[in-house]
Design a protein around this motif. Sequence first.
Motif, PDB file in Angstrom:
ATOM      1  N   VAL A   1       3.967   2.428   5.304  1.00 27.91           N
ATOM      2  CA  VAL A   1       5.134   2.615   4.443  1.00 27.91           C
ATOM      3  C   VAL A   1       6.244   3.250   5.269  1.00 27.91           C
ATOM      4  O   VAL A   1       6.104   4.380   5.760  1.00 27.91           O
ATOM      5  N   MET A   2       7.345   2.515   5.455  1.00 27.82           N
ATOM      6  CA  MET A   2       8.539   3.055   6.099  1.00 27.82           C
ATOM      7  C   MET A   2       9.551   3.349   4.988  1.00 27.82           C
ATOM      8  O   MET A   2       9.917   2.442   4.236  1.00 27.82           O
ATOM      9  N   GLU A   3       9.984   4.589   4.911  1.00 34.67           N
ATOM     10  CA  GLU A   3      10.834   4.995   3.799  1.00 34.67           C
ATOM     11  C   GLU A   3      11.861   6.020   4.269  1.00 34.67           C
ATOM     12  O   GLU A   3      11.593   6.803   5.187  1.00 34.67           O
ATOM     13  N   ILE A   4      13.039   5.973   3.654  1.00 33.40           N
ATOM     14  CA  ILE A   4      14.079   6.963   3.963  1.00 33.40           C
ATOM     15  C   ILE A   4      13.988   8.096   2.956  1.00 33.40           C
ATOM     16  O   ILE A   4      14.102   7.893   1.747  1.00 33.40           O
ATOM     17  N   GLU A   5      13.767   9.278   3.473  1.00 33.27           N
ATOM     18  CA  GLU A   5      13.717  10.484   2.649  1.00 33.27           C
ATOM     19  C   GLU A   5      14.606  11.543   3.293  1.00 33.27           C
ATOM     20  O   GLU A   5      14.487  11.802   4.495  1.00 33.27           O
ATOM     21  N   ASN A   6      15.485  12.128   2.498  1.00 29.33           N
ATOM     22  CA  ASN A   6      16.388  13.171   3.005  1.00 29.33           C
ATOM     23  C   ASN A   6      17.167  12.681   4.225  1.00 29.33           C
ATOM     24  O   ASN A   6      17.308  13.393   5.230  1.00 29.33           O
TER      25      ASN A   6
ATOM     26  N   VAL B   1       7.427   7.476   8.334  1.00 28.35           N
ATOM     27  CA  VAL B   1       6.429   6.408   8.383  1.00 28.35           C
ATOM     28  C   VAL B   1       5.075   7.003   8.022  1.00 28.35           C
ATOM     29  O   VAL B   1       4.589   7.933   8.680  1.00 28.35           O
ATOM     30  N   ARG B   2       4.475   6.463   6.966  1.00 30.18           N
ATOM     31  CA  ARG B   2       3.165   6.928   6.515  1.00 30.18           C
ATOM     32  C   ARG B   2       2.164   5.778   6.532  1.00 30.18           C
ATOM     33  O   ARG B   2       2.508   4.650   6.198  1.00 30.18           O
ATOM     34  N   LEU B   3       0.934   6.101   6.900  1.00 32.90           N
ATOM     35  CA  LEU B   3      -0.171   5.143   6.856  1.00 32.90           C
ATOM     36  C   LEU B   3      -1.149   5.574   5.774  1.00 32.90           C
ATOM     37  O   LEU B   3      -1.522   6.748   5.684  1.00 32.90           O
ATOM     38  N   TYR B   4      -1.565   4.613   4.948  1.00 33.67           N
ATOM     39  CA  TYR B   4      -2.534   4.867   3.893  1.00 33.67           C
ATOM     40  C   TYR B   4      -3.770   4.012   4.127  1.00 33.67           C
ATOM     41  O   TYR B   4      -3.663   2.815   4.436  1.00 33.67           O
ATOM     42  N   ARG B   5      -4.942   4.601   3.976  1.00 32.15           N
ATOM     43  CA  ARG B   5      -6.203   3.877   4.082  1.00 32.15           C
ATOM     44  C   ARG B   5      -7.022   4.079   2.812  1.00 32.15           C
ATOM     45  O   ARG B   5      -6.819   5.034   2.057  1.00 32.15           O
ATOM     46  N   GLU B   6      -7.986   3.195   2.629  1.00 33.29           N
ATOM     47  CA  GLU B   6      -8.757   3.187   1.385  1.00 33.29           C
ATOM     48  C   GLU B   6      -9.658   4.413   1.276  1.00 33.29           C
ATOM     49  O   GLU B   6     -10.323   4.816   2.235  1.00 33.29           O
ATOM     50  N   ASN B   7      -9.679   4.974   0.088  1.00 30.91           N
ATOM     51  CA  ASN B   7     -10.589   6.061  -0.245  1.00 30.91           C
ATOM     52  C   ASN B   7     -11.790   5.456  -0.970  1.00 30.91           C
ATOM     53  O   ASN B   7     -11.702   5.083  -2.138  1.00 30.91           O
ATOM     54  N   LYS B   8     -12.899   5.322  -0.274  1.00 28.50           N
ATOM     55  CA  LYS B   8     -14.059   4.629  -0.831  1.00 28.50           C
ATOM     56  C   LYS B   8     -14.707   5.412  -1.965  1.00 28.50           C
ATOM     57  O   LYS B   8     -15.540   4.876  -2.704  1.00 28.50           O
ATOM     58  N   GLN B   9     -14.370   6.676  -2.117  1.00 28.68           N
ATOM     59  CA  GLN B   9     -14.938   7.468  -3.211  1.00 28.68           C
ATOM     60  C   GLN B   9     -14.032   7.478  -4.447  1.00 28.68           C
ATOM     61  O   GLN B   9     -14.335   8.143  -5.450  1.00 28.68           O
ATOM     62  N   ALA B  10     -12.942   6.737  -4.388  1.00 31.17           N
ATOM     63  CA  ALA B  10     -11.997   6.755  -5.510  1.00 31.17           C
ATOM     64  C   ALA B  10     -12.626   6.145  -6.759  1.00 31.17           C
ATOM     65  O   ALA B  10     -13.356   5.162  -6.694  1.00 31.17           O
ATOM     66  N   VAL B  11     -12.331   6.708  -7.896  1.00 33.00           N
ATOM     67  CA  VAL B  11     -12.814   6.177  -9.180  1.00 33.00           C
ATOM     68  C   VAL B  11     -11.674   5.554  -9.972  1.00 33.00           C
ATOM     69  O   VAL B  11     -11.882   4.972 -11.026  1.00 33.00           O
ATOM     70  N   ASP B  12     -10.504   5.666  -9.461  1.00 36.51           N
ATOM     71  CA  ASP B  12      -9.306   5.190 -10.156  1.00 36.51           C
ATOM     72  C   ASP B  12      -8.446   4.439  -9.145  1.00 36.51           C
ATOM     73  O   ASP B  12      -8.348   4.855  -7.988  1.00 36.51           O
TER      74      ASP B  12
END
Length: 482
Positions: free
Chosen positions: A188-193, A198-209
């Motif tokens: 995710v490339m985003e302009i803030e302030n 640049v943020r990277l997100y990976r799967e949370n295999k323990q997620a219930v939602d």
Amino acid sequence: MPVDTRNAQYSARIKQWTMCRDVSAGTDKIKEEGTKYLPKLSGQDGDEYEAYKRRADFFGAFARSVQGIAGAVFRRHPTVDMPEQYADYTDDVTLEGLPFDVFARMCFDEILTVGRVGVYADMPTEGAADLPLRPYAVMVTAENVINWRQRWSFNFGRYILDMVVIRETVEATGGDQYQSEEVEQYRVMEIENDMVVVRLYRENKQAVDNDDKWTLYSEVIPRRLGAALVRIPFKFINVTTLTPDVQKPPLLDLAHVNLSHYRSSADLEHGRHYTALPTPWVAGFPANTELRIGANIAWVSDDPQAKAGILEFTGQGLGALETAVEQKEKRMAVLGARMLESQPRGVEAADTVRLRQAGEAATIQGIINAIEAGLKDLLGWMVWWGGGGPDDVTLEINRDVINSVLQPDELAALTAALQSGGISYDTYYYNLERGDMTRPDIDAEEEREGISNDAGGALTGTGATTPEDDAAIAAAIDRIGA
């Protein structure tokens, strides 16, 4: 909303992109998809359908069109001019050994195939293994740019890209040194302030939602000379625009006809399978009689009314299918696969050929304009990030895509004009280049030097020539035309 939320325009076009991608992939992919592109006939069971599908012929018109059009554009390398200290950027534009001309060709192929590609500039983080600390380019397919957002910027006085989400697949090593697994992540490339994050997100295999399915893996604020970036260095390149708005794939109609041709081919081959071989029939023989066919075998019956014969196909059914297949091949030629069209028996005038190709060339010129502007911006970002100015880059992509090979009479007229002093050698050589009669990457000056060396220094200038020069030029023309 979760990070893997799709943009509405993305969702509206993904089926078209998938179809064009599958058609471009060719026979194996199309047949692997089974009934998605070739429905079962009424009453067919699994084995019958598999035989029906195997007999079908998928004609790779779409892929051949992409290769042919891209080949016409990139038969001449793009011309890039940038400061000398950044010249190595184009030698390896991705830090993976990919030169810029190959990168540009890949982007062009993507636009022809699905009508869209994304590119962005990036910089390795401090201490990145085995990577030089200099900017590099990344290409992203349309299917992997899943979301984006624009906003009005008062600072820049126009709409700017405020967010872009890119789906990525990376390799992660497991417990076995010889085995790795693919991990899906979202960039995710985003302009803030007023600065890019640049943020990277990976799967949370323990997620219930589903809202908790993706967790933050890393966060970086890209910087140039110590200052945070204020613009996302990402560019959409479409068929004719550089905006986030999605456009129709340029060869979408060809993909539809290509699949229709595949289905007609399946019906034709299915019909041929059942009608090609004559089928024997008998009447007046006992029902349990085993009959064989062979040169030394006779069928004999005690019934004087017994009969035997051969069933053979008659009628226009297969002829109609054959006509349909031929018509669709011609339609594919009109829609983009011009190379598939049979050549006319007569000789077409050069002007007629150029006019016939003008429609196809107009679309190609639009793509060239867009990709030239988009990749120029990309190289400008790289040079800027490396310490230079974004305007220190010029890029020119070949626009001469219509076949304009010189005819013998045209070459003779040009040679005569050169020998009589009516045109300069530079003008003469320019026309040879446009007629595809020169060596790649050799300009007029280099060719002039080669001629002079071959002739022992006879050719020394342009314009009017001496008889000795004429002989040297004639020898060079023979060599160029060979």
